[in-house]
Design an enzyme around this catalytic site. Structure first.
Site: not given
Ligand code: SF4
Length: 350
Positions: A37, A120, A199, A138
């Site tokens: 870490e 942390y 996403c 982090d």
């Molecule tokens: S949906 Fe997109 S913006 Fe939301 S946590 Fe997942 S990768 Fe990140």
């Protein structure tokens, strides 16, 4: 307030399927996790892996690290940068041996009281090694959570930090807090990346506010950055008659404890002459600068006037020594010293 039970389960399932096989993930040894870490702070995983392996082979326990001379520790850190981390790790190991019989304490408050262990690192050791429900935040975790929760106050603001740590604490409450924390960091490193977040493959996509609102690229809001402060230094490349290099152990916060060419604040030949005197070295000072070196640290932008000192003589002591160039790798030498030596060598070559 988001109900974290479903996101937790999804994160853990994603982590179980996608976690990278990293050396520090094959152990629950609190000391090894501590080392990893500390090395991973400000440094990329790929860079850390060989350093971690070598460090653990040389210092396999807090006892071995505490017993080792600081020079040896710094030599094994050489090239990883941010040497203060190595000094604090060494100090921390000594405190672990002195106060805790060589074992990192399970009790969070005792861990946080150790040199170099902040919230942390304490949370990482607590959750990963001891499986305690301790949060971590982090840069990667902060990015994921600001997006999931649509937190648009700047990073570093007290309100932002409070919201992030409180969300991370809520997430860590439950089964496998160590895996959960690592899942969050892994998601931030590989999916919820700063630009072009993936996403579509994210286990949190259905609860993520930024994803729903189309604000992914706007978050997190960066902390206002101060430009690095300019610092003017002078350095001496001092060589004895037999061509050996004089090295001084630096003091102060910039490179404290590291061996390098004698260095001090100042500019020009007069400052170089004073530096020779204060370092305990005499010899023939070059009439002109051998070169100028620039080096940027996190908070400082250094400009270094490099002068040469030929036929340099002095008396070796614990903070001043003479070495052949081939022996330099046995010491923790900062990148700045390598740049200074390169500048001097270029001048000699021309
Ligand atoms: S949906 Fe997109 S913006 Fe939301 S946590 Fe997942 S990768 Fe990140």
């Amino acid at each position: 307030m988001l109900d974290w039970s479903s996101p937790r389960a999804k994160l853990l399932a994603w982590y179980d399927a996608h976690a990278r096989d990293l050396p520090w993930r094959r152990t629950r040894d609190p000391y090894a996790i501590w080392v990893s870490e500390v090395m991973l702070q400000q440094t990329r995983v790929e860079t850390v892996i060989p350093y971690y392996t070598r460090f653990l082979a040389r210092f396999p326990s807090a006892l071995a690290l505490a017993d080792a001379p600081l020079d040896d520790v710094l030599a094994h850190w050489s090239g990883l940068g941010y040497y203060r981390r190595a000094r604090l790790l060494h100090e921390g190991a000594r405190a672990v041996v002195r106060d805790h019989g060589g074992q990192l304490p399970r009790e969070p408050a005792q861990r946080r009281a150790l040199p170099g262990i902040g919230a942390y690192t304490a949370g990482a050791i607590g959750s990963i090694a001891f499986d305690l429900p301790e949060p971590i935040v982090d840069g990667n975790v902060a990015r994921v959570l600001t997006r999931v929760l649509d937190i648009d106050s700047p990073l570093g603001d007290r309100a932002t930090e409070r919201a992030l740590w409180s969300a991370a604490a809520a997430l860590a409450e439950g089964e496998r807090p160590g895996a959960l924390n690592q899942a969050l960091m892994e998601l931030g490193a590989r999916v919820c990346v700063p630009v072009n977040a993936r996403c579509g493959g994210c286990p949190l996509a259905d609860v993520c506010a930024a994803n729903k609102l189309g604000r992914v690229d706007e978050l997190p809001v960066a902390a206002a950055k101060k430009p690095p402060k300019p610092v003017q230094l002078v350095a001496l490349v001092a060589r004895s008659r037999d061509g050996k290099l004089w090295l001084a152990r630096s003091e102060g916060s910039l490179f404290g404890g590291l061996w390098g060419c004698p260095l001090s604040q100042g500019a020009g030949r007069k400052a170089a002459s004073l530096l020779g005197e204060s370092s305990g070295l005499s010899g023939r000072l070059s009439r002109a600068m051998l070169g100028s070196v620039t080096h940027v640290l996190t908070h400082r932008a250094l400009t270094v006037d490099v002068f040469g000192l030929q036929n340099a003589e002095g008396a070796e002591h614990e903070n001043l020594k003479r070495l052949a160039d081939s022996e330099l790798s046995t010491l923790g030498i900062a990148t700045l010293t390598r740049k200074i030596l390169a500048a001097a060598a270029r001048r000699v070559a021309t």
